[in-house]
Design an enzyme around this catalytic site. Structure first.
Site, short mmCIF file in Angstrom:
data_model
loop_
_atom_site.label_atom_id
_atom_site.label_comp_id
_atom_site.label_asym_id
_atom_site.label_seq_id
_atom_site.Cartn_x
_atom_site.Cartn_y
_atom_site.Cartn_z
N ASN A 82 41.18 9.93 48.53
CA ASN A 82 42.60 9.74 48.26
C ASN A 82 43.51 10.58 49.16
O ASN A 82 44.66 10.21 49.36
CB ASN A 82 42.88 10.07 46.79
CG ASN A 82 44.37 10.18 46.49
OD1 ASN A 82 45.08 9.19 46.42
ND2 ASN A 82 44.85 11.41 46.33
N GLY A 84 45.81 12.15 51.80
CA GLY A 84 46.53 11.54 52.91
C GLY A 84 47.81 12.28 53.21
O GLY A 84 48.36 12.98 52.35
N ASP A 88 55.96 10.64 59.81
CA ASP A 88 56.65 9.41 60.18
C ASP A 88 57.65 9.63 61.32
O ASP A 88 58.37 10.64 61.36
CB ASP A 88 57.41 8.85 58.98
CG ASP A 88 56.49 8.39 57.86
OD1 ASP A 88 55.27 8.34 58.08
OD2 ASP A 88 57.01 8.07 56.77
N ALA A 142 57.30 -0.22 60.16
CA ALA A 142 58.02 0.46 61.23
C ALA A 142 58.20 1.93 60.88
O ALA A 142 58.48 2.28 59.73
CB ALA A 142 59.38 -0.20 61.45
N TYR A 147 50.32 6.08 60.48
CA TYR A 147 49.86 5.91 59.09
C TYR A 147 49.28 4.51 58.87
O TYR A 147 48.21 4.35 58.27
CB TYR A 147 51.05 6.15 58.15
CG TYR A 147 50.73 6.10 56.68
CD1 TYR A 147 50.23 7.23 56.03
CD2 TYR A 147 50.95 4.95 55.94
CE1 TYR A 147 49.94 7.20 54.68
CE2 TYR A 147 50.67 4.91 54.59
CZ TYR A 147 50.16 6.04 53.96
OH TYR A 147 49.89 6.00 52.61
N TYR A 179 54.59 0.80 46.41
CA TYR A 179 55.46 1.94 46.13
C TYR A 179 55.20 2.44 44.71
O TYR A 179 55.43 1.72 43.74
CB TYR A 179 56.92 1.55 46.31
CG TYR A 179 57.34 1.52 47.76
CD1 TYR A 179 57.78 2.68 48.40
CD2 TYR A 179 57.27 0.34 48.50
CE1 TYR A 179 58.15 2.66 49.74
CE2 TYR A 179 57.64 0.31 49.84
CZ TYR A 179 58.07 1.48 50.44
OH TYR A 179 58.43 1.45 51.76
#
Length: 241
Positions: A82, A84, A88, A142, A147, A179
């Site tokens: 899990n 991560g 960004d 984007a 990721y 989400y």
């Protein structure tokens, strides 16, 4: 004696919900974490679940951490990958460092954690490997080329390893959350959340960490023994494969 489950990134967010749900289902759970000592200590105090600190990006640290978990609790039967991170930025601004950090944790971390456990699972003729990917590994996003690439790679890892593990009684599956109402998502500006994100989700709300956890508990169970190489989408209908 209960089976041992090891959850990476298991003391916060979706990982914490998975750890708690696996414990409630009767597993002996170890939760790995990378850096937030205070959060890990609070999680252990609240849940009684032992936490272990190492970076999944470091193969030798994973080997040593797994060895400690197995010395303390017994052989690991269920691995939930899990852990991560995100770094960004739009691709033209992305640095080699932010690319490497995300790939090392979100993709290579699966190898680093699964490889040291694989032979033991093969010898015992039982194992469950559950990889937490992402909706953005399925559709792309984007500002998240690093990721999305890593999370898409997680799905290829899942399919190929499932083919190798099947005859040894090991299932390998992936879950792709959309989400989810974690602290990270809830920190998004409320206007952006309500006007630009939630309207894209057909069920009209964020998912809950516990909803992802229930999928993981099922995939870890004996009832899921005929399911391997699969990707379970849990995104409220936002992206349908």
């Amino acid at each position: 004696m209960s089976k041992v489950a090891l959850v990476t990134g298991g003391s916060r967010g979706i990982g914490a919900a998975i750890s708690v749900a696996l414990k409630a289902a009767g597993y002996t759970v170890a939760a790995n974490y990378a850096g937030n000592d205070a959060a890990a200590a609070a999680f252990t105090a609240e849940t009684g679940i032992k936490t272990y600190k190492w970076s999944v990006a470091d193969y030798d640290a994973c080997k040593a951490g797994i060895a400690q978990v197995e010395a303390d609790l017994g052989p690991v039967a269920v691995l939930v990958n899990n852990a991560g991170i995100t770094r960004d930025s739009m691709f033209h601004k992305m640095t080699p460092e932010s690319w490497k950090e995300v790939i090392d944790t979100n993709l290579s971390g699966l190898f680093n954690m699964t490889h040291p456990l694989w032979n033991g699972m093969r010898d015992r003729k039982f194992g469950r490997v559950i990889n937490i990917s992402s909706i953005n590994g399925q559709k792309g996003q984007a500002g998240q080329v690093n990721y999305s690439a890593a999370k898409s790679g997680d799905l290829g890892f899942t399919k190929a390893l499932a083919a190798e593990g099947a005859r040894a009684g090991i299932t390998v599956n992936a879950v792709c959350p959309g989400y989810i109402a974690t602290d990270m998502v809830k920190a998004i500006d409320e206007k952006v959340l309500n006007e630009r994100i939630i309207p894209l989700i057909p069920v009209g709300r964020l998912g809950e960490p516990e909803e992802i956890a229930r999928v993981v508990v099922f995939l870890a169970s004996d009832d899921a023994g005929f399911i391997t190489g699969s990707t379970i989408s849990a995104n409220g209908g936002q992206f349908v494969v």
